[in-house]
Design an enzyme around this catalytic site. Structure first.
Site, PDB file in Angstrom:
ATOM      1  N   ASP A 248     -46.761   8.861 -50.651  1.00 48.02           N
ATOM      2  CA  ASP A 248     -47.091   9.410 -51.969  1.00 48.02           C
ATOM      3  C   ASP A 248     -45.822   9.545 -52.799  1.00 48.02           C
ATOM      4  OD1 ASP A 248     -48.380  10.624 -54.085  1.00 48.02           O
ATOM      5  OD2 ASP A 248     -48.369  12.611 -53.164  1.00 48.02           O
TER       6      ASP A 248
ATOM      7  N   ASN B 264     -53.825  24.897 -55.022  1.00 46.14           N
ATOM      8  CA  ASN B 264     -53.803  23.788 -54.070  1.00 46.14           C
ATOM      9  C   ASN B 264     -53.600  24.339 -52.663  1.00 46.14           C
ATOM     10  OD1 ASN B 264     -53.439  21.432 -52.639  1.00 46.14           O
ATOM     11  ND2 ASN B 264     -51.472  20.915 -53.571  1.00 46.14           N
TER      12      ASN B 264
ATOM     13  N   GLU C  95     -47.970  23.986 -58.919  1.00 45.09           N
ATOM     14  CA  GLU C  95     -47.793  23.473 -57.564  1.00 45.09           C
ATOM     15  C   GLU C  95     -46.817  24.317 -56.755  1.00 45.09           C
ATOM     16  OE1 GLU C  95     -49.040  22.250 -55.157  1.00 45.09           O
ATOM     17  OE2 GLU C  95     -48.835  20.066 -55.203  1.00 45.09           O
TER      18      GLU C  95
ATOM     19  N   ASP D  59     -56.145  12.909 -59.393  1.00 46.82           N
ATOM     20  CA  ASP D  59     -54.703  13.070 -59.539  1.00 46.82           C
ATOM     21  C   ASP D  59     -54.162  11.846 -60.286  1.00 46.82           C
ATOM     22  OD1 ASP D  59     -51.965  13.249 -59.196  1.00 46.82           O
ATOM     23  OD2 ASP D  59     -52.025  13.477 -57.019  1.00 46.82           O
TER      24      ASP D  59
ATOM     25  N   ARG E 248     -50.177  19.787 -64.511  1.00 51.26           N
ATOM     26  CA  ARG E 248     -49.568  20.263 -63.267  1.00 51.26           C
ATOM     27  C   ARG E 248     -48.070  20.396 -63.487  1.00 51.26           C
ATOM     28  NH1 ARG E 248     -49.254  17.068 -57.420  1.00 51.26           N
ATOM     29  NH2 ARG E 248     -47.021  17.426 -57.180  1.00 51.26           N
TER      30      ARG E 248
ATOM     31  N   TYR F 265     -62.520  16.442 -55.416  1.00 52.94           N
ATOM     32  CA  TYR F 265     -61.143  16.181 -55.826  1.00 52.94           C
ATOM     33  C   TYR F 265     -60.695  14.856 -55.213  1.00 52.94           C
ATOM     34  CZ  TYR F 265     -56.121  16.654 -56.471  1.00 52.94           C
ATOM     35  OH  TYR F 265     -54.818  16.436 -56.827  1.00 52.94           O
TER      36      TYR F 265
ATOM     37  N   GLU G   1     -48.629  15.504 -64.094  1.00 50.59           N
ATOM     38  CA  GLU G   1     -47.556  16.399 -63.657  1.00 50.59           C
ATOM     39  C   GLU G   1     -46.258  16.144 -64.405  1.00 50.59           C
ATOM     40  OE1 GLU G   1     -46.102  14.373 -59.542  1.00 50.59           O
ATOM     41  OE2 GLU G   1     -48.252  14.707 -59.788  1.00 50.59           O
TER      42      GLU G   1
ATOM     43  N   ASP H 212     -50.988  11.546 -61.255  1.00 52.25           N
ATOM     44  CA  ASP H 212     -49.533  11.531 -61.079  1.00 52.25           C
ATOM     45  C   ASP H 212     -48.829  11.899 -62.390  1.00 52.25           C
ATOM     46  OD1 ASP H 212     -49.715  10.996 -58.398  1.00 52.25           O
ATOM     47  OD2 ASP H 212     -49.328   8.854 -58.584  1.00 52.25           O
TER      48      ASP H 212
ATOM     49  N   HIS I  23     -55.330  15.514 -63.628  1.00 59.57           N
ATOM     50  CA  HIS I  23     -54.123  16.304 -63.910  1.00 59.57           C
ATOM     51  C   HIS I  23     -52.914  15.379 -63.982  1.00 59.57           C
ATOM     52  CE1 HIS I  23     -52.763  16.266 -59.664  1.00 59.57           C
ATOM     53  NE2 HIS I  23     -53.975  16.622 -59.319  1.00 59.57           N
TER      54      HIS I  23
ATOM     55  N   CYS J  55     -44.386  13.983 -53.143  1.00 63.49           N
ATOM     56  CA  CYS J  55     -45.411  14.951 -52.794  1.00 63.49           C
ATOM     57  C   CYS J  55     -44.951  16.337 -53.227  1.00 63.49           C
ATOM     58  CB  CYS J  55     -45.670  14.922 -51.283  1.00 63.49           C
ATOM     59  SG  CYS J  55     -46.732  16.259 -50.702  1.00 63.49           S
TER      60      CYS J  55
END
Length: 299
Positions: A62, A213, A191, A89, A161, A48, A118, A91, A116, A126
């Site tokens: 982040d 996660n 999440e 990731d 996500r 990952y 989101e 974003d 993924h 985050c």
């Protein structure tokens, strides 16, 4: 020697087959290419690549400061170093729907097995911090549809996500998750779930793989792989764990240098040079050099 000999499309195909088997796949987070190789050597199922880790690697928080170019370049360096599939990731997709489609194709070209996307607003935060905001449902679904439309390799995993659980509760999360799957998401990343029952509610609600996660110091309890398997989870990530371990060790080493002036007392905590050379296949490079350069010219 050098990079993985397994083509990206083969990594994607094999990863999809593993997901279809119903087993729980374990994907620790790699903080650099060498750590990805170590993850493979230790027998894990995939790698990952965390957006938080990529940001931290640049000394940034982040909060959506990294660009698609930065993420794709670093993810490519990590993915090419291992035979394992690598998931990154992405974003919020790095822009509007057309940008999301471009993101998918860029990550395909970078050798990733999937990503993924989101449903937070920009700038994102985050996923385990307070104060998050999510986009409305049409925008969230549009991102996933754009990702699916942009995909060229059908085996590239597009995971949706959602961060809505922390904003509007579990029922809202379940509703959005179902619609994200209808929009074409191959897998779901819910999440900041509160407990195992919430994970079970998600896995019961959809027929696609669900990811858990297990990040430290976050909203979710650190469940074992056995607990997650029993809850129907099919993928689990530890996104920042190796970076946290490495940075903790680095801080202790610097404190020791300040206090003692040497690191003799910490030698047993270090990766030995021989182990490093084995991990990077130093002998393989030496054999290659010998085969190319070890010759004599007839006179």
């Amino acid at each position: 020697m050098l990079y993985s000999q397994v083509p990206a499309h083969e990594k994607r195909r094999a990863f999809r087959e593993r997901l279809d088997s119903g087993e729980l796949l374990r994907l620790p987070g790699a903080f650099n290419p060498l750590s990805a190789r170590l993850i493979e050597r230790k027998g894990f199922d995939g790698v990952y690549i965390s957006g938080a880790v990529l940001s931290a690697d640049l000394g940034l928080p982040d909060i959506g400061l990294t660009t698609l170019t930065e993420v794709a370049a670093r993810a490519a360096q990590i993915a090419r170093m291992t035979d394992l599939p690598a998931i990154v990731d992405a974003d919020t997709g790095f822009g509007e729907p057309m940008n999301v489609a471009r993101t998918i194709q860029t990550l395909e070209d970078a050798g990733l097995a999937g990503c993924h996307i989101e449903d937070q607003v920009n700038p994102k935060r985050c996923g385990h911090l307070d104060g998050k905001e999510v986009v409305d449902e049409p925008t969230a679904l549009q991102r996933i549809r754009a990702a699916v439309d942009g995909r060229r390799d059908a085996n590239f995993l597009i995971m949706a996500r959602t961060d809505i659980r922390a904003v509007a509760g579990l029922d809202a999360a379940i509703d959005r998750i179902r619609k994200l799957v209808e929009a074409g998401a191959d897998a779901i990343f819910p999440e900041a779930m509160g407990d195992l029952d919430e994970f079970r509610a998600v896995t019961d609600a959809v027929d696609v793989p669900v990811l858990a996660n297990m990040t430290e110091f976050g909203k979710s309890e650190l469940f074992t792989t056995e607990q997650l398997r029993d809850a129907g989870i099919r993928m689990v990530i530890w996104p920042v764990s190796l970076l946290r371990m490495a940075m903790g060790a680095a801080e202790r080493a610097l404190d020791t240098l300040n206090d003692a002036g040497h690191l003799t007392a910490r030698l047993d905590e270090m990766q030995h040079r021989a182990d490093l050379y084995d991990l990077i296949d130093y002998s393989g490079y030496s054999r290659f050099d010998e085969g190319v350069f070890d010759f004599e010219i007839d006179r």
